[in-house]
Design a protein around this motif. Structure first.
Motif, mmCIF file in Angstrom:
data_model
loop_
_atom_site.group_PDB
_atom_site.id
_atom_site.type_symbol
_atom_site.label_atom_id
_atom_site.label_comp_id
_atom_site.label_asym_id
_atom_site.label_seq_id
_atom_site.Cartn_x
_atom_site.Cartn_y
_atom_site.Cartn_z
ATOM 1 N N SER A 1 0.856 -1.190 0.000
ATOM 2 C CA SER A 1 0.000 0.000 0.000
ATOM 3 C C SER A 1 0.889 1.235 0.000
ATOM 4 O O SER A 1 2.108 1.137 0.126
ATOM 5 C CB SER A 1 -0.923 0.008 1.225
ATOM 6 N N ALA A 2 0.260 2.389 -0.136
ATOM 7 C CA ALA A 2 1.004 3.649 -0.156
ATOM 8 C C ALA A 2 1.612 3.947 1.210
ATOM 9 O O ALA A 2 1.036 3.613 2.252
ATOM 10 C CB ALA A 2 0.070 4.780 -0.571
ATOM 11 N N HIS A 3 2.790 4.581 1.212
ATOM 12 C CA HIS A 3 3.459 4.999 2.444
ATOM 13 C C HIS A 3 4.123 6.360 2.213
ATOM 14 O O HIS A 3 5.302 6.427 1.839
ATOM 15 C CB HIS A 3 4.498 3.977 2.888
ATOM 16 N N ALA A 4 3.390 7.418 2.424
ATOM 17 C CA ALA A 4 3.966 8.762 2.292
ATOM 18 C C ALA A 4 5.050 8.935 3.358
ATOM 19 O O ALA A 4 4.790 8.743 4.544
ATOM 20 C CB ALA A 4 2.881 9.816 2.452
ATOM 21 N N THR B 1 6.492 18.739 -2.422
ATOM 22 C CA THR B 1 6.751 17.387 -2.912
ATOM 23 C C THR B 1 6.393 16.368 -1.836
ATOM 24 O O THR B 1 6.410 16.671 -0.642
ATOM 25 C CB THR B 1 8.228 17.198 -3.296
ATOM 26 N N CYS B 2 6.079 15.163 -2.266
ATOM 27 C CA CYS B 2 5.837 14.059 -1.325
ATOM 28 C C CYS B 2 6.484 12.796 -1.874
ATOM 29 O O CYS B 2 6.161 12.362 -2.981
ATOM 30 C CB CYS B 2 4.346 13.832 -1.109
ATOM 31 N N SER B 3 7.408 12.229 -1.095
ATOM 32 C CA SER B 3 8.021 10.948 -1.450
ATOM 33 C C SER B 3 7.140 9.830 -0.908
ATOM 34 O O SER B 3 6.907 9.769 0.300
ATOM 35 C CB SER B 3 9.420 10.838 -0.836
ATOM 36 N N ASP B 4 6.649 8.957 -1.798
ATOM 37 C CA ASP B 4 5.825 7.836 -1.354
ATOM 38 C C ASP B 4 6.603 6.538 -1.540
ATOM 39 O O ASP B 4 6.767 6.046 -2.660
ATOM 40 C CB ASP B 4 4.500 7.784 -2.112
ATOM 41 N N LEU B 5 7.090 5.994 -0.421
ATOM 42 C CA LEU B 5 7.893 4.782 -0.428
ATOM 43 C C LEU B 5 7.105 3.575 -0.918
ATOM 44 O O LEU B 5 7.650 2.702 -1.598
ATOM 45 C CB LEU B 5 8.443 4.543 0.975
ATOM 46 N N GLY B 6 5.822 3.520 -0.596
ATOM 47 C CA GLY B 6 5.009 2.370 -0.971
ATOM 48 C C GLY B 6 4.649 2.319 -2.437
ATOM 49 O O GLY B 6 4.455 1.241 -3.012
ATOM 50 N N GLU B 7 4.582 3.477 -3.067
ATOM 51 C CA GLU B 7 4.168 3.549 -4.472
ATOM 52 C C GLU B 7 5.340 3.694 -5.443
ATOM 53 O O GLU B 7 5.136 3.629 -6.658
ATOM 54 C CB GLU B 7 3.227 4.737 -4.677
ATOM 55 N N ASP B 8 6.558 3.936 -4.921
ATOM 56 C CA ASP B 8 7.706 4.250 -5.781
ATOM 57 C C ASP B 8 7.409 5.464 -6.657
ATOM 58 O O ASP B 8 7.644 5.461 -7.874
ATOM 59 C CB ASP B 8 8.075 3.050 -6.670
ATOM 60 N N GLN B 9 6.912 6.527 -6.005
ATOM 61 C CA GLN B 9 6.578 7.735 -6.741
ATOM 62 C C GLN B 9 6.905 8.993 -5.931
ATOM 63 O O GLN B 9 6.878 8.976 -4.703
ATOM 64 C CB GLN B 9 5.092 7.761 -7.112
ATOM 65 N N ILE B 10 7.194 10.074 -6.660
ATOM 66 C CA ILE B 10 7.327 11.402 -6.072
ATOM 67 C C ILE B 10 6.173 12.241 -6.604
ATOM 68 O O ILE B 10 6.000 12.390 -7.818
ATOM 69 C CB ILE B 10 8.659 12.078 -6.468
#
Length: 372
Positions: free
Chosen positions: A166-169, A182-191
């Motif tokens: 799941s998503a993890h901001a 900006t937001c680094s989301d570890l769970g989604e592999d997205q910025i």
């Protein structure tokens, strides 16, 4: 004539003495536990000598694991990672005395806040457990308003150890021009890059760009160069640093560079990343089985060249900071309950152990603030 010359010399050396006095408040967020840590600690730190002295502790919040100091140095905001009662908290800050006074706290509406960001109008938390961003207004007295906006991320990625189901901001950060968050989301592999609508009542953040990172890498923390032209992203799962150019809310990748030896096979668990105040060097910490800090020189085009990787001399280097003069780098160890003070060579970027230690339970956020 001799008397006048003597007075001039006395004035010069006195002025130099005052100019060279470089003391700061060192504010430390912790994970609280009986007998080890009680909350947010403040120390006096001398940037000439690395000497430190305890000033106070604020005990009003459980697990204040990340902190933000207001631009005017009068307020401090923290997360409160209390299980089942996640919140953000506001404090008045007396920089001269080095003391915090609790104002209020507000529920994040989502579990596991792990990062807090604030300006004069809003405070934001990245909620790891809930995979979301909470947005609060800031009242005239510095208090947090009730939740204004909750942005929910819903994606996932491929990590086989099930950390990306799941998503993890993990972090929220202003861009250098302050137009975006900006937001680094570890769970989604997205910025995520959000438009920052500072005068809005509801939709304070609206989406501008989504940057996809390497699947399974776990983007954690992002930092910008002092000139605002480049951004550096630490990936938790593999310790890779990605370099981007930055312009008007857009990130464009120009380099990937590693922080571990090619034959390293343990857990990396990259943690924190910062650029030196002069913009010449970048540092990144790895936890897990590594427990190292890597130094890189920053080239004119923003790309990185490796300088060194050394032990942080403890376990769990979750957060580190560089003092405002750039002379010392302090690493907080979550699991060995100490802060190691390194002296930084400003010409080469290399680090040397000073032998000085601040013994403190689970230090996980270190922030310098003026004494004023």
């Amino acid at each position: 004539m001799k008397k006048i010359l003597s007075l001039l010399l006395l004035s010069f050396f006195t002025t130099q003495g005052f100019a060279q006095k470089k003391e700061y408040n060192l504010i430390i967020g912790t994970y609280t536990s009986p007998g080890k840590s009680e909350g947010i600690y403040i120390y006096n730190f001398d940037a000439n000598t690395a000497e430190f002295k305890f000033k106070s502790v604020a005990k009003d919040v459980t697990n204040p694991s990340y902190l933000a100091v207001s631009k005017n140095n009068k307020l401090v905001y923290s997360v409160a990672e209390a299980p089942g009662n996640s919140a953000a908290a506001a404090f008045n800050f007396d920089g001269l005395k080095g003391e915090l006074a609790f104002i209020n706290k507000q529920a994040t509406g989502s579990p596991g806040p792990c990062f807090v960001l604030a300006d004069e109008k809003h405070a934001f938390t990245a909620n790891y457990g809930g995979g979301s961003i909470s947005v609060f207004g800031i009242e005239a007295n510095g208090a947090l308003s009730p939740l204004k906006q909750l942005i929910q991320h819903t994606g996932k990625s491929i990590d086989p150890k099930k950390r990306q189901e799941s998503a993890h901001a993990h972090q929220v950060q202003f861009t250098p021009d302050r137009k975006y968050v900006t937001c680094s989301d570890l769970g989604e592999d997205q910025i995520y890059i959000y438009n920052y609508n500072s005068t809005a009542n509801k939709e304070v953040l609206t989406i501008k760009q989504v940057v996809k990172t390497t699947p399974g890498s776990g983007p954690r923390h992002l930092t910008f160069s002092p000139n605002g032209k480049y951004a550096y992203l630490a990936h938790e799962f593999n310790g890779i640093i990605t370099v981007f150019t930055y312009n008007n809310g857009m990130l464009n990748k120009i380099q990937d560079i590693g922080t571990t030896d090619k034959d390293f096979s343990g857990r990396v668990d990259a943690a924190d990343i910062h650029v030196s105040p002069d913009g010449k060097f970048l540092y990144e910490t790895n936890r897990g089985d590594a427990n190292t800090i890597s130094a890189f020189s920053i080239q004119a085009n923003g790309k990185l060249n490796s300088v060194s990787t050394i032990s942080t001399l403890g376990k769990g280097p979750r957060n580190f900071t560089i003092d405002p003069t750039g002379k010392y780098l302090l690493v907080g160890h979550q699991y060995t309950n100490d802060i190691i003070i390194f002296e930084r060579n400003k010409k080469t970027g290399t680090l040397k152990d000073t032998g000085k230690r601040i013994e403190l339970g689970a230090p996980v956020c270190l922030v310098f603030a003026p004494i004023k």
